[in-house]
Design a protein around this motif. Sequence first.
Motif, mmCIF file in Angstrom:
data_model
loop_
_atom_site.group_PDB
_atom_site.id
_atom_site.type_symbol
_atom_site.label_atom_id
_atom_site.label_comp_id
_atom_site.label_asym_id
_atom_site.label_seq_id
_atom_site.Cartn_x
_atom_site.Cartn_y
_atom_site.Cartn_z
ATOM 1 N N GLU A 71 0.801 -1.219 0.000
ATOM 2 C CA GLU A 71 0.000 0.000 0.000
ATOM 3 C C GLU A 71 0.838 1.274 0.000
ATOM 4 O O GLU A 71 0.299 2.358 -0.200
ATOM 5 N N ASP A 130 0.742 -18.204 -9.212
ATOM 6 C CA ASP A 130 0.470 -17.216 -10.241
ATOM 7 C C ASP A 130 -0.682 -16.283 -9.870
ATOM 8 O O ASP A 130 -0.703 -15.115 -10.272
ATOM 9 N N GLY A 131 -1.620 -16.790 -9.084
ATOM 10 C CA GLY A 131 -2.709 -15.931 -8.628
ATOM 11 C C GLY A 131 -2.207 -14.826 -7.718
ATOM 12 O O GLY A 131 -2.688 -13.681 -7.784
ATOM 13 N N MET A 132 -1.228 -15.141 -6.882
ATOM 14 C CA MET A 132 -0.654 -14.123 -5.999
ATOM 15 C C MET A 132 0.224 -13.157 -6.781
ATOM 16 O O MET A 132 0.261 -11.960 -6.490
ATOM 17 N N GLY A 182 -0.333 -12.259 -9.868
ATOM 18 C CA GLY A 182 -1.281 -11.359 -10.518
ATOM 19 C C GLY A 182 -1.906 -10.377 -9.545
ATOM 20 O O GLY A 182 -2.087 -9.196 -9.865
ATOM 21 N N PHE A 183 -2.233 -10.862 -8.346
ATOM 22 C CA PHE A 183 -2.830 -9.979 -7.337
ATOM 23 C C PHE A 183 -1.875 -8.858 -6.958
ATOM 24 O O PHE A 183 -2.248 -7.681 -6.946
ATOM 25 N N ALA A 184 -0.633 -9.204 -6.643
ATOM 26 C CA ALA A 184 0.341 -8.195 -6.234
ATOM 27 C C ALA A 184 0.591 -7.194 -7.359
ATOM 28 O O ALA A 184 0.715 -5.985 -7.119
ATOM 29 N N THR A 185 0.655 -7.695 -8.598
ATOM 30 C CA THR A 185 0.873 -6.805 -9.731
ATOM 31 C C THR A 185 -0.298 -5.856 -9.916
ATOM 32 O O THR A 185 -0.119 -4.671 -10.216
ATOM 33 N N SER A 186 -1.509 -6.358 -9.716
ATOM 34 C CA SER A 186 -2.690 -5.499 -9.888
ATOM 35 C C SER A 186 -2.770 -4.438 -8.802
ATOM 36 O O SER A 186 -3.231 -3.321 -9.050
ATOM 37 N N VAL A 187 -2.302 -4.756 -7.592
ATOM 38 C CA VAL A 187 -2.343 -3.785 -6.493
ATOM 39 C C VAL A 187 -1.235 -2.742 -6.641
ATOM 40 O O VAL A 187 -1.485 -1.531 -6.557
#
Length: 369
Positions: A225, A242-244, A246-251
């Motif tokens: 954040e 890979d889901g994590m 993608g999540f970290a990249t999107s945040v």
Amino acid sequence: MTRRVTGKVVTPTGVIRQGCVEIRDGRISAVADYPSVRDGHWIVPGFVDMHTHGGGGHTFTTGDPESARQAAAFHLGHGTTTLLASLVSSPFALMRDATAAFRPLVEEGVLAGIHYEGPYLSADRCGAQNPEFLRDPSTAELTELIELGGGAVRMVTLAPERDGATAAIELLVARGVVAAVGHTDASWEQTRAAVAAGASVGTHLFNGMRPVHHREPGPVVALLEAPNVVCELVADGVHLHDGMLGFATSVAGPERAALITDAMAAAGMPDGEYELGGQAVTVADGVARLSRDGAIAGSTLTMDAALRHAVDAGVALPDACRMVSTTPARAIGLGDRVGALQTGLRADLVVLDDDLNVVRVMRGGDWVE
């Protein structure tokens, strides 16, 4: 002499499908449309690996300059035109000797700098770091190392909950060295305090960190954040689902997410027995783990493989290129020199086929043999 490289050029603002990178005197002199190009290769910026311990059977962690030169050459062949030599937790004498040995390589341009991953880390979250060498941050040690390096020391990873961490972060920032948070059991509040003191990188986010909990967000959330923190991600399918990824990249967005290899000497080598920081490592099916307890011990990743993995996981190619080049270059203070295909920067580029395999590598305007 002017040289032109044509193809599908990935720039910081998008893709020029029929593009040309013009190079003069080792620098990019122009990036423009080139309508006569048809179905060329991908032209992307040279990769910037801000966290790697070795590769090709060679290591940075012992402080041997010839081994460091060979490790850098190995990664250069995979498109990494800029890298930091990462040490692991070590006695001060080894840190001092390695700094003195690597300083000429930094001055020569073989290395972009030195990264100390430790020894100022959490014993509870040390992962593959040798617990024998962990200790509280020392401003006296850091001052001596920074002065010995003469500008070669570029980043230090530490755990903000250790005694003396805040003073160490403030010293690093004042001396122009990047302070990174990693291998930490810090709370959300302690991590935010480290960021307020000047920490600006999260070392291999999620790995070697207290996990996220809905009543105790911990360091991961505090780093994700923070608008001024670049978060390292190991895109190998082992360190992160890979889901994590993608999540970290999107945040964080591609402007705050940097792909790294965290590679050890076994990168590019057969499965077998290796060593990292005085500890035995077993590599099986390309995955490096401590022989004694199975903890992940770095990776066998290269930056081209990280790029392919991120794209396969759903990251758009222009964003992935920012994550392997532009963002890490900026994170370690080199964004005005390397990391993008734009006028004035050093002519570092990688030519990729449509499967994103390396075809050719250029560094400083010269093709790498």
